[in-house]
Scaffold this motif. Structure first.
Motif, PDB file in Angstrom:
ATOM      1  N   VAL A 271       0.850  -1.204   0.000  1.00  0.00           N
ATOM      2  CA  VAL A 271       0.000   0.000   0.000  1.00  0.00           C
ATOM      3  C   VAL A 271       0.880   1.248   0.000  1.00  0.00           C
ATOM      4  CG1 VAL A 271      -1.684   1.310   1.363  1.00  0.00           C
ATOM      5  CG2 VAL A 271      -1.942  -1.157   1.112  1.00  0.00           C
ATOM      6  N   HIS A 272       1.944   1.217   0.812  1.00  0.00           N
ATOM      7  CA  HIS A 272       2.823   2.368   0.929  1.00  0.00           C
ATOM      8  C   HIS A 272       3.543   2.646  -0.386  1.00  0.00           C
ATOM      9  CE1 HIS A 272       6.412   4.607   2.158  1.00  0.00           C
ATOM     10  NE2 HIS A 272       5.542   5.196   2.947  1.00  0.00           N
ATOM     11  N   ASN A 273       4.089   1.587  -0.990  1.00  0.00           N
ATOM     12  CA  ASN A 273       4.803   1.755  -2.270  1.00  0.00           C
ATOM     13  C   ASN A 273       3.878   2.270  -3.364  1.00  0.00           C
ATOM     14  OD1 ASN A 273       7.273   1.009  -1.425  1.00  0.00           O
ATOM     15  ND2 ASN A 273       7.064  -1.145  -1.991  1.00  0.00           N
ATOM     16  N   LEU A 274       2.661   1.728  -3.360  1.00  0.00           N
ATOM     17  CA  LEU A 274       1.694   2.128  -4.388  1.00  0.00           C
ATOM     18  C   LEU A 274       1.375   3.618  -4.248  1.00  0.00           C
ATOM     19  CD1 LEU A 274       0.026   0.701  -6.618  1.00  0.00           C
ATOM     20  CD2 LEU A 274      -1.866   0.633  -5.017  1.00  0.00           C
ATOM     21  N   GLU A 275       1.156   4.040  -2.991  1.00  0.00           N
ATOM     22  CA  GLU A 275       0.848   5.465  -2.753  1.00  0.00           C
ATOM     23  C   GLU A 275       1.994   6.339  -3.213  1.00  0.00           C
ATOM     24  OE1 GLU A 275      -0.200   6.117   1.324  1.00  0.00           O
ATOM     25  OE2 GLU A 275      -2.179   5.195   1.000  1.00  0.00           O
ATOM     26  N   ASP A 276       3.206   5.891  -2.909  1.00  0.00           N
ATOM     27  CA  ASP A 276       4.392   6.668  -3.272  1.00  0.00           C
ATOM     28  C   ASP A 276       4.484   6.819  -4.798  1.00  0.00           C
ATOM     29  OD1 ASP A 276       6.927   7.887  -2.915  1.00  0.00           O
ATOM     30  OD2 ASP A 276       7.816   6.000  -3.639  1.00  0.00           O
ATOM     31  N   LEU A 277       4.331   5.691  -5.502  1.00  0.00           N
ATOM     32  CA  LEU A 277       4.428   5.727  -6.972  1.00  0.00           C
ATOM     33  C   LEU A 277       3.297   6.566  -7.572  1.00  0.00           C
ATOM     34  CD1 LEU A 277       5.402   2.013  -7.621  1.00  0.00           C
ATOM     35  CD2 LEU A 277       6.850   4.011  -8.010  1.00  0.00           C
ATOM     36  N   ARG A 278       2.105   6.447  -6.982  1.00  0.00           N
ATOM     37  CA  ARG A 278       0.971   7.211  -7.521  1.00  0.00           C
ATOM     38  C   ARG A 278       1.166   8.709  -7.306  1.00  0.00           C
ATOM     39  NH1 ARG A 278      -4.051   3.226  -5.971  1.00  0.00           N
ATOM     40  NH2 ARG A 278      -3.919   2.014  -7.877  1.00  0.00           N
ATOM     41  N   GLU A 279       1.754   9.075  -6.152  1.00  0.00           N
ATOM     42  CA  GLU A 279       2.008  10.490  -5.894  1.00  0.00           C
ATOM     43  C   GLU A 279       3.009  11.034  -6.924  1.00  0.00           C
ATOM     44  OE1 GLU A 279       1.515  13.908  -5.207  1.00  0.00           O
ATOM     45  OE2 GLU A 279       0.055  12.554  -4.307  1.00  0.00           O
ATOM     46  N   ARG A 280       4.008  10.190  -7.255  1.00  0.00           N
ATOM     47  CA  ARG A 280       4.988  10.644  -8.256  1.00  0.00           C
ATOM     48  C   ARG A 280       4.333  10.807  -9.626  1.00  0.00           C
ATOM     49  NH1 ARG A 280       9.664   6.539  -6.660  1.00  0.00           N
ATOM     50  NH2 ARG A 280      10.556   7.029  -8.679  1.00  0.00           N
ATOM     51  N   ILE A 281       3.412   9.881  -9.925  1.00  0.00           N
ATOM     52  CA  ILE A 281       2.683  10.005 -11.204  1.00  0.00           C
ATOM     53  C   ILE A 281       1.833  11.276 -11.212  1.00  0.00           C
ATOM     54  CG2 ILE A 281       0.745   9.012 -12.527  1.00  0.00           C
ATOM     55  CD1 ILE A 281       1.950   6.295 -12.144  1.00  0.00           C
ATOM     56  N   ASN A 282       1.155  11.564 -10.087  1.00  0.00           N
ATOM     57  CA  ASN A 282       0.329  12.787 -10.025  1.00  0.00           C
ATOM     58  C   ASN A 282       1.171  14.030 -10.291  1.00  0.00           C
ATOM     59  OD1 ASN A 282      -1.823  11.216  -9.402  1.00  0.00           O
ATOM     60  ND2 ASN A 282      -1.839  11.680  -7.210  1.00  0.00           N
ATOM     61  N   LYS A 283       2.400  14.005  -9.717  1.00  0.00           N
ATOM     62  CA  LYS A 283       3.281  15.173  -9.882  1.00  0.00           C
ATOM     63  C   LYS A 283       3.656  15.326 -11.358  1.00  0.00           C
ATOM     64  CE  LYS A 283       7.640  17.010  -8.043  1.00  0.00           C
ATOM     65  NZ  LYS A 283       8.545  16.751  -9.168  1.00  0.00           N
ATOM     66  N   ILE A 284       4.010  14.200 -11.995  1.00  0.00           N
ATOM     67  CA  ILE A 284       4.375  14.255 -13.425  1.00  0.00           C
ATOM     68  C   ILE A 284       3.184  14.714 -14.266  1.00  0.00           C
ATOM     69  CG2 ILE A 284       5.038  12.840 -15.415  1.00  0.00           C
ATOM     70  CD1 ILE A 284       6.774  11.202 -13.524  1.00  0.00           C
ATOM     71  N   ASP A 285       1.976  14.210 -13.918  1.00  0.00           N
ATOM     72  CA  ASP A 285       0.779  14.628 -14.669  1.00  0.00           C
ATOM     73  C   ASP A 285       0.585  16.137 -14.577  1.00  0.00           C
ATOM     74  OD1 ASP A 285       0.293  12.092 -15.512  1.00  0.00           O
ATOM     75  OD2 ASP A 285      -1.410  11.689 -14.189  1.00  0.00           O
ATOM     76  N   ARG A 286       0.827  16.693 -13.367  1.00  0.00           N
ATOM     77  CA  ARG A 286       0.681  18.157 -13.212  1.00  0.00           C
ATOM     78  C   ARG A 286       1.696  18.868 -14.096  1.00  0.00           C
ATOM     79  NH1 ARG A 286      -0.280  16.736  -7.692  1.00  0.00           N
ATOM     80  NH2 ARG A 286       1.910  17.076  -7.155  1.00  0.00           N
ATOM     81  N   GLU A 287       2.935  18.333 -14.108  1.00  0.00           N
ATOM     82  CA  GLU A 287       3.980  18.966 -14.922  1.00  0.00           C
ATOM     83  C   GLU A 287       3.631  18.915 -16.413  1.00  0.00           C
ATOM     84  OE1 GLU A 287       7.543  17.906 -11.752  1.00  0.00           O
ATOM     85  OE2 GLU A 287       7.462  16.859 -13.685  1.00  0.00           O
ATOM     86  N   ILE A 288       3.063  17.744 -16.828  1.00  0.00           N
ATOM     87  CA  ILE A 288       2.690  17.613 -18.244  1.00  0.00           C
ATOM     88  C   ILE A 288       1.624  18.656 -18.596  1.00  0.00           C
ATOM     89  CG2 ILE A 288       1.550  16.105 -19.938  1.00  0.00           C
ATOM     90  CD1 ILE A 288       2.808  13.697 -18.545  1.00  0.00           C
ATOM     91  N   LEU A 289       0.626  18.803 -17.717  1.00  0.00           N
ATOM     92  CA  LEU A 289      -0.444  19.778 -17.997  1.00  0.00           C
ATOM     93  C   LEU A 289       0.106  21.202 -18.040  1.00  0.00           C
ATOM     94  CD1 LEU A 289      -3.633  18.562 -16.116  1.00  0.00           C
ATOM     95  CD2 LEU A 289      -3.128  18.538 -18.545  1.00  0.00           C
ATOM     96  N   ASP A 290       0.996  21.522 -17.065  1.00  0.00           N
ATOM     97  CA  ASP A 290       1.600  22.869 -17.076  1.00  0.00           C
ATOM     98  C   ASP A 290       2.356  23.087 -18.378  1.00  0.00           C
ATOM     99  OD1 ASP A 290       0.553  23.267 -14.639  1.00  0.00           O
ATOM    100  OD2 ASP A 290       2.427  23.053 -13.493  1.00  0.00           O
ATOM    101  N   ALA A 291       3.095  22.034 -18.811  1.00  0.00           N
ATOM    102  CA  ALA A 291       3.878  22.162 -20.049  1.00  0.00           C
ATOM    103  C   ALA A 291       2.942  22.363 -21.247  1.00  0.00           C
ATOM    104  CB  ALA A 291       4.743  20.922 -20.252  1.00  0.00           C
TER     105      ALA A 291
END
Ligand code: PEP
Ligand code: MN
Length: 369
Positions: A271-291
């Motif tokens: 559960v912890h690893n999944l949350e960590d990876l998903r948070e990193r994906i959310n951050k990248i998604d935000r960066e993609i949208l900003d770009a």
């Protein structure tokens, strides 16, 4: 399109909902002896419902079109001697009446019928006030609306024990499948109706025996509730769909090899690893949208320049260059060329829309693509 259906959970009409819940049996009932032989073998494989076509929707006339209502008492013999619940396809009000008269446990609506709202409405009307589970196969054409519409028509007439069956979609071209799976459509159905149980019918997607296992595995990995698999004690001799039926023993092996994964795990580390990876994906998604936001800003600035200098929006050479650069880079990044081409096409369409807005502002010419 909002859909709000009152659907009862699978557990309200299936005793054991351990995945995969199995529906199996021959494409068509041929003789009483045939259905009974197959049912007796399938009962060992812990199937939940015994399927058997009584009226067969065949593409061309002058071929076997099912034994008709004389096969219904054979299914009563199956119920009596094996304890299995039975299911058949119904396509007219008359079929529904005969099925109900013969205590058929579950009905299914075939792909050709789901594609026709008149037929679905006729079936739904014949079922008004009847408490029976109904399985709705996807329409033969890849149309989520028709699938949902059929479920809605039944639900409006009081059918709450509903499930969908994904059996693939027909296309004119020859493909490795008899009916292409286009998994996105049942996935979209599940997103719209999360409470709806969904089965997969790998037999009609595959059209041939050797694809049934990988399709069943894929359906399980996509968290489908169950499988409808055509089984015949002597597939080569079947009166319909001979190339896609497997023996009850093949089904036993398929079930042994099938990997059933849980839809979640409570293991804390997981559960912890999944949350960590998903948070990193959310951050990248935000960066993609900003770009993307920044990219469109530049596109609009180019639009201003083009307007000032009276230059056209579309410059095919530049577009070619962008695509080629993207494809070269995607190769190094392990991204498929189909994905990159599709993505660039969307970005390009949006860029043209933006430049069109800038260049024709206030002239009522803000047309999309
Ligand atoms: C069947 O299940 O035998 C059948 C005719 O299926 P479909 O409606 O999916 O073609
Ligand atoms: Mn069939």
């Amino acid at each position: 399109m909002d859909v709000n259906l009152e659907i009862l959970p699978l557990s309200s009409w299936v005793h054991d909902v351990t995945r995969p819940v199995l529906i199996s049996g021959p494409c068509s009932a041929e003789t009483e002896e045939q259905v009974l032989t197959i049912a007796r073998e399938l009962v060992q494989q812990k199937i939940t419902f015994f399927r058997s076509g009584i009226w067969k929707p065949r593409t061309r006339p002058n071929v076997f079109e099912g034994v008709g209502s004389k096969g219904l008492p054979w299914l009563n013999t199956v119920q009596k001697l094996t304890g299995l619940k039975v299911t058949i396809e119904v396509a007219t009000a008359r079929h529904v009446e005969s099925a109900l008269k013969h205590s058929i446990d579950v009905l299914w609506i075939g792909a050709r019928s789901t594609a026709n709202p008149f037929v679905v409405q006729e079936i739904a009307d014949a079922l008004k006030g009847v408490d029976i589970p109904v399985l709705v196969k996807n329409p033969i054409n890849p149309d989520l609306g028709l699938w949902l519409g059929a479920l809605e028509r039944l639900n409006k007439n009081g059918i709450k024990k509903l499930a969908a069956i994904h059996r693939g979609f027909s296309v004119y071209e020859t493909t490795r499948y008899r009916n292409i799976p286009t998994w996105q459509i049942p996935i979209d159905l599940k997103l719209k109706l999360p409470q709806l149980p969904v089965f997969c019918d790998p037999s009609h997607i595959a059209g041939k025996r050797d694809l049934i296992f990988p399709l069943s595995q894929k359906a399980m990995d996509l968290n489908f509730d169950g499988l409808m698999i055509e089984c015949h004690h002597c597939p080569e001799k079947a009166w319909s769909d001979a190339e896609q039926q497997i023996t009850p023993d093949d089904l036993r092996i398929l079930l042994l090899e099938l990997k059933i994964r849980a839809d979640h795990s409570d293991d804390l580390k997981f559960v912890h690893n999944l949350e960590d990876l998903r948070e990193r994906i959310n951050k990248i998604d935000r960066e993609i949208l900003d770009a993307f936001g920044k990219r469109m800003e530049l596109v609009r600035r180019i639009g201003d320049f083009k307007r000032e200098h009276n230059v056209t929006i579309l410059q095919s050479q530049r577009w070619e260059e962008i695509i080629q650069n993207g494809l070269a880079r995607s190769l190094r990044l392990n991204l498929s060329s189909d994905f990159i081409t599709g993505l660039y096409k969307q970005v390009h369409d949006e860029s043209i829309r933006n430049q069109n807005l800038v260049m024709n502002a206030g002239k009522g010419m803000e047309i999309g693509n």
